[in-house]
Design a protein around this motif. Structure first.
Motif, PDB file in Angstrom:
ATOM      1  N   ASP A 254       0.900  -1.177  -0.048  1.00 42.92           N
ATOM      2  CA  ASP A 254      -0.059   0.011  -0.006  1.00 42.92           C
ATOM      3  C   ASP A 254       1.007   0.966  -0.069  1.00 42.92           C
ATOM      4  N   PRO A 255       0.925   2.140  -0.804  1.00 43.65           N
ATOM      5  CA  PRO A 255       1.552   3.281  -0.933  1.00 43.65           C
ATOM      6  C   PRO A 255       1.327   4.189  -0.023  1.00 43.65           C
ATOM      7  N   ALA A 256       0.128   4.278   0.460  1.00 44.19           N
ATOM      8  CA  ALA A 256      -0.111   5.149   1.677  1.00 44.19           C
ATOM      9  C   ALA A 256       0.684   4.744   2.783  1.00 44.19           C
ATOM     10  N   VAL A 257       0.556   3.533   3.031  1.00 47.39           N
ATOM     11  CA  VAL A 257       1.471   3.074   4.213  1.00 47.39           C
ATOM     12  C   VAL A 257       2.960   3.403   4.233  1.00 47.39           C
ATOM     13  N   ARG A 258       3.637   3.181   2.939  1.00 48.69           N
ATOM     14  CA  ARG A 258       4.919   3.698   2.705  1.00 48.69           C
ATOM     15  C   ARG A 258       5.189   4.891   2.905  1.00 48.69           C
ATOM     16  N   THR A 259       4.079   5.723   2.329  1.00 50.20           N
ATOM     17  CA  THR A 259       4.408   7.247   2.568  1.00 50.20           C
ATOM     18  C   THR A 259       4.309   7.568   4.095  1.00 50.20           C
ATOM     19  N   ALA A 260       3.402   7.085   4.683  1.00 47.94           N
ATOM     20  CA  ALA A 260       3.172   7.476   6.292  1.00 47.94           C
ATOM     21  C   ALA A 260       4.369   6.893   6.819  1.00 47.94           C
ATOM     22  N   ALA A 261       5.071   5.921   6.515  1.00 47.33           N
ATOM     23  CA  ALA A 261       6.137   5.290   7.098  1.00 47.33           C
ATOM     24  C   ALA A 261       7.351   6.489   6.870  1.00 47.33           C
ATOM     25  N   LEU A 262       7.460   6.975   5.680  1.00 43.48           N
ATOM     26  CA  LEU A 262       8.527   8.125   5.511  1.00 43.48           C
ATOM     27  C   LEU A 262       8.292   9.215   6.346  1.00 43.48           C
ATOM     28  N   ARG A 263       7.234   9.654   6.396  1.00 49.14           N
ATOM     29  CA  ARG A 263       6.768  10.872   7.091  1.00 49.14           C
ATOM     30  C   ARG A 263       7.210  10.609   8.558  1.00 49.14           C
ATOM     31  N   SER A 264       6.863   9.291   9.218  1.00 50.61           N
ATOM     32  CA  SER A 264       7.350   9.054  10.473  1.00 50.61           C
ATOM     33  C   SER A 264       8.599   9.475  10.921  1.00 50.61           C
ATOM     34  N   LEU A 265       9.579   9.262   9.944  1.00 55.30           N
ATOM     35  CA  LEU A 265      10.993   9.494   9.901  1.00 55.30           C
ATOM     36  C   LEU A 265      11.418  10.976  10.374  1.00 55.30           C
ATOM     37  N   LEU A 266      10.572  11.807   9.948  1.00 57.55           N
ATOM     38  CA  LEU A 266      10.619  13.119  10.496  1.00 57.55           C
ATOM     39  C   LEU A 266      10.492  13.301  12.030  1.00 57.55           C
ATOM     40  N   GLU A 267       9.659  12.626  12.504  1.00 57.06           N
ATOM     41  CA  GLU A 267       9.507  12.792  14.149  1.00 57.06           C
ATOM     42  C   GLU A 267      10.448  11.703  14.688  1.00 57.06           C
ATOM     43  N   ALA A 268      10.900  10.797  14.209  1.00 55.86           N
ATOM     44  CA  ALA A 268      11.745   9.848  14.842  1.00 55.86           C
ATOM     45  C   ALA A 268      12.811   9.351  14.012  1.00 55.86           C
ATOM     46  N   PRO A 269      13.883  10.072  13.359  1.00 54.18           N
ATOM     47  CA  PRO A 269      14.810   9.341  12.469  1.00 54.18           C
ATOM     48  C   PRO A 269      15.505   8.381  13.150  1.00 54.18           C
TER      49      PRO A 269
ATOM     50  N   ARG B  20       8.228  11.309  -4.108  1.00 52.72           N
ATOM     51  CA  ARG B  20       8.102  12.675  -3.750  1.00 52.72           C
ATOM     52  C   ARG B  20       8.340  12.843  -2.299  1.00 52.72           C
ATOM     53  N   THR B  21       7.566  12.199  -1.736  1.00 50.11           N
ATOM     54  CA  THR B  21       7.556  12.276  -0.078  1.00 50.11           C
ATOM     55  C   THR B  21       8.989  11.852   0.240  1.00 50.11           C
ATOM     56  N   ALA B  22       9.926  11.080  -0.285  1.00 49.65           N
ATOM     57  CA  ALA B  22      11.113  10.356   0.100  1.00 49.65           C
ATOM     58  C   ALA B  22      12.082  11.544  -0.027  1.00 49.65           C
ATOM     59  N   ALA B  23      11.873  12.265  -1.278  1.00 47.48           N
ATOM     60  CA  ALA B  23      12.982  13.462  -1.517  1.00 47.48           C
ATOM     61  C   ALA B  23      12.472  14.596  -0.547  1.00 47.48           C
ATOM     62  N   GLU B  24      11.333  14.940  -0.119  1.00 44.34           N
ATOM     63  CA  GLU B  24      10.929  16.057   0.794  1.00 44.34           C
ATOM     64  C   GLU B  24      11.487  15.574   2.009  1.00 44.34           C
ATOM     65  N   VAL B  25      11.586  14.421   2.587  1.00 46.29           N
ATOM     66  CA  VAL B  25      11.961  13.978   3.727  1.00 46.29           C
ATOM     67  C   VAL B  25      13.473  14.059   3.967  1.00 46.29           C
ATOM     68  N   VAL B  26      14.127  13.508   2.563  1.00 38.52           N
ATOM     69  CA  VAL B  26      15.610  13.620   2.643  1.00 38.52           C
ATOM     70  C   VAL B  26      16.079  15.320   2.760  1.00 38.52           C
ATOM     71  N   GLY B  27      15.493  16.109   2.282  1.00 44.79           N
ATOM     72  CA  GLY B  27      15.515  17.578   2.290  1.00 44.79           C
ATOM     73  C   GLY B  27      15.451  18.089   3.860  1.00 44.79           C
ATOM     74  N   ARG B  28      14.141  17.769   4.374  1.00 44.92           N
ATOM     75  CA  ARG B  28      13.988  18.271   5.918  1.00 44.92           C
ATOM     76  C   ARG B  28      15.214  17.500   6.818  1.00 44.92           C
ATOM     77  N   LEU B  29      15.585  16.333   6.600  1.00 45.36           N
ATOM     78  CA  LEU B  29      16.348  15.504   7.693  1.00 45.36           C
ATOM     79  C   LEU B  29      17.945  15.855   7.115  1.00 45.36           C
ATOM     80  N   LYS B  30      18.003  16.261   5.944  1.00 47.89           N
ATOM     81  CA  LYS B  30      19.391  16.612   5.451  1.00 47.89           C
ATOM     82  C   LYS B  30      20.238  15.395   5.399  1.00 47.89           C
ATOM     83  N   ALA B  31      19.421  14.373   5.064  1.00 45.51           N
ATOM     84  CA  ALA B  31      20.201  13.088   4.921  1.00 45.51           C
ATOM     85  C   ALA B  31      21.157  12.862   3.495  1.00 45.51           C
TER      86      ALA B  31
END
Length: 168
Positions: free
Chosen positions: A50-65, A86-97
């Motif tokens: 489920d892409p929605a599950v994968r997207t939510a998992a990526l967003r969770s990295l913002l709260e708990a890297p 797209r979400t992965a790219a956004e999270v990479v940018g915010r976490l500066k991974a």
């Protein structure tokens, strides 16, 4: 009962499609949000069908890297679903991974315009090097090639300094 369930799913699908077309991200479904909250399930949710599950998992990295965030994000940048990429790219940018930068540079050539835009912003956020301004396809390919080379040199330099005991 089956007709009611199909009707509700159809309404939810049309609502989510409308939100995406308007440039908004729908909230993850209750099962997606619950899957991400389960302890030890982050890697499992990133391979969910489920892409929605994968997207939510990526967003969770913002709260708990996690220490594996960069590797997980790099893998998500090649997900079959454009919204996940797209979400992965956004999270990479915010976490500066930094671990995901090379994959992020490759995402600059993604078939999805939204992924390319998110990757451009993330590359600038993580590396300080702008991609915007490359208007023609040739200029864009040249800029991406330059960024790949620059990043390889940066990583090689870091590895060389580390091996010589000079630190990063």
């Amino acid at each position: 009962r089956g007709a009611v369930v199909r009707s509700v799913r159809g309404i939810r699908w049309r609502k989510e499609r409308g939100l995406r077309q308007a440039g908004h991200e729908p909230a993850p479904s209750a099962p997606a949000a619950a899957a991400v909250r389960r302890p030890g399930s982050l890697a499992q949710t990133l391979v969910s069908p489920d892409p929605a599950v994968r997207t939510a998992a990526l967003r969770s990295l913002l709260e708990a890297p996690s220490p594996q965030s960069g590797q997980l994000l790099a893998a998500a940048l090649v997900d079959p679903d454009a919204n996940v990429r797209r979400t992965a790219a956004e999270v990479v940018g915010r976490l500066k991974a930094e671990e995901a930068v090379f994959s992020l540079i490759l995402a600059l050539d993604d078939p999805s315009a939204e992924v390319r835009q998110a990757a451009e912003q993330a590359v600038t956020a993580v590396t300080g090097r702008a991609v915007a301004g490359s208007t023609s396809p040739e200029q864009r390919r040249e800029r991406i090639s330059e960024l790949k080379q620059w990043w390889k040199e940066q990583r090689y330099g870091q590895l060389s300094r580390g091996a010589a005991g000079q630190g990063p």
